[in-house]
Design a protein around this motif. Structure first.
Motif, short mmCIF file in Angstrom:
data_model
loop_
_atom_site.label_atom_id
_atom_site.label_comp_id
_atom_site.label_asym_id
_atom_site.label_seq_id
_atom_site.Cartn_x
_atom_site.Cartn_y
_atom_site.Cartn_z
N ASN A 145 0.79 -1.24 0.00
CA ASN A 145 0.00 0.00 0.00
C ASN A 145 0.82 1.28 0.00
OD1 ASN A 145 -2.91 -0.90 0.23
ND2 ASN A 145 -2.01 -2.03 1.94
N SER A 146 2.03 1.26 0.48
CA SER A 146 2.80 2.49 0.59
C SER A 146 4.18 2.26 -0.02
CB SER A 146 2.93 2.91 2.06
OG SER A 146 3.60 4.14 2.17
N PHE A 147 4.53 3.08 -1.02
CA PHE A 147 5.77 2.84 -1.75
C PHE A 147 6.23 4.10 -2.47
CE2 PHE A 147 2.28 2.18 -4.63
CZ PHE A 147 2.71 2.69 -5.84
N LYS A 148 7.47 4.07 -2.89
CA LYS A 148 8.03 5.04 -3.82
C LYS A 148 9.08 4.29 -4.64
CE LYS A 148 11.86 6.67 -0.91
NZ LYS A 148 12.53 7.86 -0.30
N ALA A 149 9.66 4.96 -5.64
CA ALA A 149 10.69 4.31 -6.43
C ALA A 149 11.83 3.88 -5.52
CB ALA A 149 11.21 5.24 -7.51
N GLY A 150 12.12 2.58 -5.52
CA GLY A 150 13.21 2.05 -4.72
C GLY A 150 12.82 1.53 -3.36
N THR A 151 11.55 1.75 -2.92
CA THR A 151 11.18 1.37 -1.56
C THR A 151 9.74 0.89 -1.49
OG1 THR A 151 12.65 3.10 -0.68
CG2 THR A 151 11.05 2.14 0.84
N LEU A 152 9.53 -0.23 -0.78
CA LEU A 152 8.21 -0.67 -0.35
C LEU A 152 8.20 -0.53 1.16
CD1 LEU A 152 5.43 -1.98 -0.90
CD2 LEU A 152 6.56 -4.20 -0.65
N ASN B 218 -3.58 -0.37 -12.30
CA ASN B 218 -3.78 0.62 -11.25
C ASN B 218 -5.15 0.47 -10.60
OD1 ASN B 218 -5.70 1.93 -12.89
ND2 ASN B 218 -4.28 3.50 -13.59
N PRO B 219 -5.45 1.24 -9.54
CA PRO B 219 -6.73 1.07 -8.83
C PRO B 219 -7.96 1.27 -9.72
CG PRO B 219 -5.22 2.34 -7.48
CD PRO B 219 -4.56 2.20 -8.82
N SER B 220 -7.80 2.00 -10.83
CA SER B 220 -8.92 2.20 -11.75
C SER B 220 -9.08 1.05 -12.74
CB SER B 220 -8.73 3.51 -12.53
OG SER B 220 -8.69 4.62 -11.65
N GLY B 221 -8.18 0.08 -12.67
CA GLY B 221 -8.25 -1.07 -13.57
C GLY B 221 -7.54 -0.86 -14.88
N THR C 41 0.03 -3.85 -8.01
CA THR C 41 -1.01 -4.12 -8.99
C THR C 41 -2.32 -4.47 -8.31
OG1 THR C 41 -1.54 -5.43 -10.96
CG2 THR C 41 -0.41 -6.57 -9.16
N TYR C 42 -3.40 -4.18 -9.01
CA TYR C 42 -4.75 -4.48 -8.51
C TYR C 42 -5.41 -5.53 -9.40
CZ TYR C 42 -4.31 -0.50 -5.39
OH TYR C 42 -3.89 0.35 -4.39
N SER C 43 -4.59 -6.40 -10.00
CA SER C 43 -5.13 -7.43 -10.89
C SER C 43 -5.97 -8.44 -10.14
CB SER C 43 -3.98 -8.15 -11.60
OG SER C 43 -3.07 -8.71 -10.66
N GLY D 107 -7.87 -7.59 -7.45
CA GLY D 107 -8.83 -6.83 -6.66
C GLY D 107 -8.14 -5.91 -5.69
N CYS D 108 -7.63 -6.45 -4.58
CA CYS D 108 -6.87 -5.66 -3.61
C CYS D 108 -5.45 -5.48 -4.11
CB CYS D 108 -6.86 -6.37 -2.25
SG CYS D 108 -8.49 -6.59 -1.51
N ALA D 109 -4.74 -4.54 -3.49
CA ALA D 109 -3.36 -4.26 -3.90
C ALA D 109 -2.45 -5.43 -3.57
CB ALA D 109 -2.86 -3.00 -3.20
N SER D 110 -1.54 -5.75 -4.49
CA SER D 110 -0.51 -6.74 -4.22
C SER D 110 0.79 -6.31 -4.89
CB SER D 110 -0.93 -8.13 -4.73
OG SER D 110 -1.12 -8.11 -6.13
N PHE D 111 1.90 -6.78 -4.34
CA PHE D 111 3.23 -6.49 -4.86
C PHE D 111 3.57 -7.58 -5.87
CE2 PHE D 111 7.99 -6.91 -3.67
CZ PHE D 111 8.38 -6.17 -4.79
#
Length: 392
Positions: free
Chosen positions: A14-21, A45-48, A61-63, A65-69
């Motif tokens: 849920n929380s990230f930036k380039a280089g970091t989860l 993305n969350p909009s599909g 990715t939201y492939s 449903g919920c967010a996953s890495f």
């Protein structure tokens, strides 16, 4: 106290930036994951919609449903001009292309609508290696045509790869990604990819196409856009280190919620590991011809267990590995599937890493799949707590 209170590490997608989860716990950055990938990639993305992510940014990715890495291997898209069917790289007969006339899976109006005749044909020629497995995929949106066919045909003597025919039944009113996996013959070389082939089509009408991809792999991975040449998405490497003040080497629980949508169709072993930087002390979770858990302390293998699943499993599963000398167990979706009373003690360096490969060995049985959450506890949990932790 609750499981949330007792956990020492909680990481979600849920929380990230380039280089970091980022990890939720601890909140001082100690267990944040470093993400390395020297190329851009794509995600849902969350909009599909499909969208590009920057170099080193995790593919959240939201492939599902919920967010996953999403963690993927290196792959190359050999299909040129993946979004430009009007380009001369696609040879056409009785096909008229209305370029950039339809909103594509990335949400912008850059997909092409094709008007096709009864015996229409369109193809691109790509050179392939002999005796090699590939997957061809593309996005299709149903138009007014009553049926549409495809074909993969080698021009060097191998003939047709796989079975040509219609993919019309797979289509919906929205965008559908269709894919065809095949193995080349002894010749390989120039191969024609026909997304429109008159021999498998009927009627006259329209169909929209976008996002063509040919990759050396036994399943379709995330979309890799191309223009005049092939494009490579580099694999993702991920780990968090310096956990010696958090991780207890003698006992604890390592838990993850994961899925492997491609199963073991390409690589039978996909593992990530709580470890000491080697294979001496480690707790592993992943896929080894089935969902898998393992505990090793020093020279002793305390626990090894595989929970058999279908070769391709689209579902997320919660796996927890409890480790302690004389009391180790694997819990899978609310059920204890393996247990062990084998004894042993850690040796050498304490476990202070979580790495996306077996025992922190770079490139050895690396994990490729999707992760919703990772949790760690520095004491073993009760059966009731493990039931609560792993129940879907």
């Amino acid at each position: 106290m609750t499981l949330l209170d007792d956990s020492k590490i909680i990481t979600t997608a849920n929380s990230f930036k380039a280089g970091t989860l980022y990890s939720i716990k601890p909140d001082d950055g100690t267990a944040d994951f470093t993400i390395t990938r020297s190329s851009t990639a794509t995600r849902i993305n969350p909009s599909g919609n499909i969208e590009s992510v920057a170099i080193n940014a995790p593919q959240i990715t939201y492939s599902g449903g919920c967010a996953s890495f999403l963690v993927e291997p290196q792959r190359t898209n050999l299909h040129r001009y993946s979004e430009e069917i009007d380009n001369a790289a696609y040879l056409k007969s009785d096909v008229t292309v209305n370029a950039d006339s339809v909103a594509s899976p990335d949400g912008t109006e850059n997909a092409d609508e094709c008007t096709v005749g009864q015996f229409a044909q369109m193809y691109q020629t790509i050179s392939l290696a002999a005796s090699t497995t590939y997957t061809w995929s593309f996005y299709v949106k149903k138009g007014t045509i009553t049926n549409i066919g495809q074909q993969i045909y080698n021009m060097n003597g191998d003939g047709e790869y796989g079975t040509g025919g219609s993919y019309f039944s797979e289509l919906s009113s929205g965008w559908t990604r269709v894919s065809f996996t095949f193995t080349t013959g002894i010749n390989g070389g120039d191969t024609r990819f026909y997304p429109i082939n008159g021999s498998g089509s009927s009627g006259i009408g329209t169909v929209s196409l976008w996002g063509f991809q040919v990759e050396q792999y036994s399943a379709a991975t995330s979309y890799i856009p191309t223009t005049s040449g092939s494009v490579t998405r580099v694999k993702t490497v991920w780990e968090t280190t310096g956990l010696s003040t958090i991780v207890k080497p003698t006992e604890g629980v390592f838990m993850a919620e994961i899925r492997f949508p491609h199963g073991n169709t390409d690589m039978a072993t996909n593992i990530f590991s709580l470890n000491s930087g080697n294979t001496t002390n480690m707790v592993n979770i992943g896929h080894w011809s089935g969902y898998f858990g393992q505990v090793t302390m020093g020279t002793n293998h305390l626990l090894f267990g595989i929970n058999t699943q279908p070769a391709v499993d689209e579902n997320f599963h919660k796996i927890a590995v409890k480790y302690k000398s004389g009391d180790s167990a694997i819990w899978f979706d609310g059920v204890e599937t393996n247990s062990s009373t084998t004894t042993g003690a850690p040796t050498g360096t304490n476990m202070d890493k979580i790495s996306g490969s077996y025992g922190s060995m770079s490139g050895f049985w690396p994990f490729f799949g999707e992760i919703r959450q990772i949790q760690y506890y520095d004491d073993i949990l009760t059966d009731a707590e493990l039931l609560d932790l792993t129940t879907p």
